[in-house]
Design an enzyme around this catalytic site. Structure first.
Site, PDB file in Angstrom:
ATOM      1  N   GLY A 191      -0.177  16.486 -17.237  1.00 41.96           N
ATOM      2  CA  GLY A 191       0.567  16.608 -18.251  1.00 41.96           C
ATOM      3  C   GLY A 191       1.418  17.635 -18.758  1.00 41.96           C
ATOM      4  CB  CYS A 192       2.456  18.215 -22.249  1.00 41.49           C
ATOM      5  SG  CYS A 192       3.097  16.677 -22.720  1.00 41.49           S
ATOM      6  CE1 TYR A 193      -3.070  21.442 -17.515  1.00 45.50           C
ATOM      7  CE2 TYR A 193      -3.708  20.127 -19.274  1.00 45.50           C
ATOM      8  CZ  TYR A 193      -3.716  20.597 -18.133  1.00 45.50           C
ATOM      9  OH  TYR A 193      -4.903  20.084 -17.494  1.00 45.50           O
TER      10      TYR A 193
END
Length: 351
Positions: A141-143
């Site tokens: 995901g986003c991290y």
């Protein structure tokens, strides 16, 4: 006596985007019909902090919401390689090195699957050596850019060879089928996310650039249900609880302080903040908890405004904007948030 490890320094950044589209037009021409003109849906969609964003699919012209996951993955394989190639080539040119010099190639993506993966195809097309090491980071995901950057920095320190980290995300492929009931989590997801590729080159002992000093991660206990990315028969479905900013608020100050403690610095010593623009409320929470000014998060809000949330690559887009105005020896903190609920941070120093 063994030699000291090499310093891992970011010397090149690159990005690439598909077609741009306007948030207001997306609502007027597509999503208002999908959500039957619902006033709350409209307020959330147009209040997302996004003015324009990019996509390989523009729903005003092509509705993929009923496509199978297989059809979406075929489209991913058509669209992701050329976008990734452009971003990687730009980063290599910015760093002034050849693809043949790269010792480790890290590819990050949570919006598509293929085996052999993008790492195999792009390594060949970019002209990397057959002996290049490859690492594929998926579904974080986003991290995910920060664990990818951490692995690249460790490799550079240990091997004394350059590394390339590439994030490619095509969120526009995952517009979900319309529901009979109003699903505000999906309204927010459809409002926030855009497509992009972003890349960084990390080299040993460069005199100028952003040295990677450390990376860390903190996962909030029992938070797995707050942010999710489920594979369904119709693409990948985002779960995004409105509780995310509140949970993040409980951890961001302590996590940032712990990251800085190893250098003896504190929050007031940071000269640059590359905060992942997960959404306007998340940026608000980071500002509030860390005592940041609007000027310190201007790069973050600027990327959200013009690009949207591009998942893993977004923090690199913010870093690219931020690096242009950094003072010599400035300490920089990059942070991103994603499923888990997980907060990942990187500590950098401008050379």
């Amino acid at each position: 006596m063994s030699a000291a490890p090499a310093a891992a320094v970011i010397t090149g950044l690159g990005s690439a985007f598909p077609d741009v589209y306007d948030q207001q037009e997306l609502w007027d021409d597509y999503f208002t019909h999908r959500y039957r003109g619902d006033a709350l849906s409209r307020r959330l969609f147009l209040g997302s902090g996004v003015r324009t964003r990019h996509g390989v699919v523009n729903p005003r012209r092509e509705d993929v919401s009923d496509w199978s996951t297989a059809a979406r993955m075929r489209r991913y394989l058509d669209e992701a390689p050329p976008l990734g190639h452009r971003a990687a080539s730009e980063a290599l040119a910015d760093a002034g090195i050849s693809a043949a010099d790269v010792g480790l190639f890290v590819v990050v993506s949570c919006t598509g699957y293929a085996t052999p993966g993008l790492d195999i195809r792009l390594a060949r097309e970019l002209g990397m050596a057959p002996t290049v090491r490859r690492l594929l980071v998926g579904h974080m995901g986003c991290y995910a850019a920060i664990p990818g950057l951490g692995a690249a920095a460790d490799f550079v320190r240990a091997r004394g060879l350059p590394a390339l980290v590439l994030c490619v995300e095509l969120t526009s492929l995952h517009v979900q089928p319309a529901q009979e009931h109003r699903d505000l989590e999906q309204v927010v997801a459809h409002a926030l996310f855009g497509d992009a590729a972003a890349a960084v080159v990390v080299v040993p002992d460069a005199a100028h650039g952003l040295e990677v000093l450390d990376t860390t991660a903190v996962t909030a206990p029992a938070s797995e249900d707050l942010m999710s990315w489920h594979v369904t028969d119709h693409g990948f479905r985002m779960g995004l609880s409105p509780r995310v900013p509140g949970v993040l608020a409980k951890h961001v100050e302590e996590a940032t302080g712990a990251l800085l403690a190893s250098t003896g610095a504190d929050i007031t010593d940071v000269g640059g903040w590359a905060v992942h623009p997960g959404g306007p409320r998340i940026v608000d929470v980071v500002e509030e908890r860390l005592g940041l000014t609007p000027a310190q998060t201007a790069a973050t809000r600027g990327v959200l405004d013009t690009r949207g949330n591009c998942s893993s690559g977004t923090v690199l887009l913010v870093l690219d904007q931020l690096r242009r105005g950094l003072a010599a020896d400035a300490t920089v903190v990059a942070m991103a948030f994603g499923p888990g609920l997980t907060l990942c941070l990187a500590l950098l120093r401008h050379r």
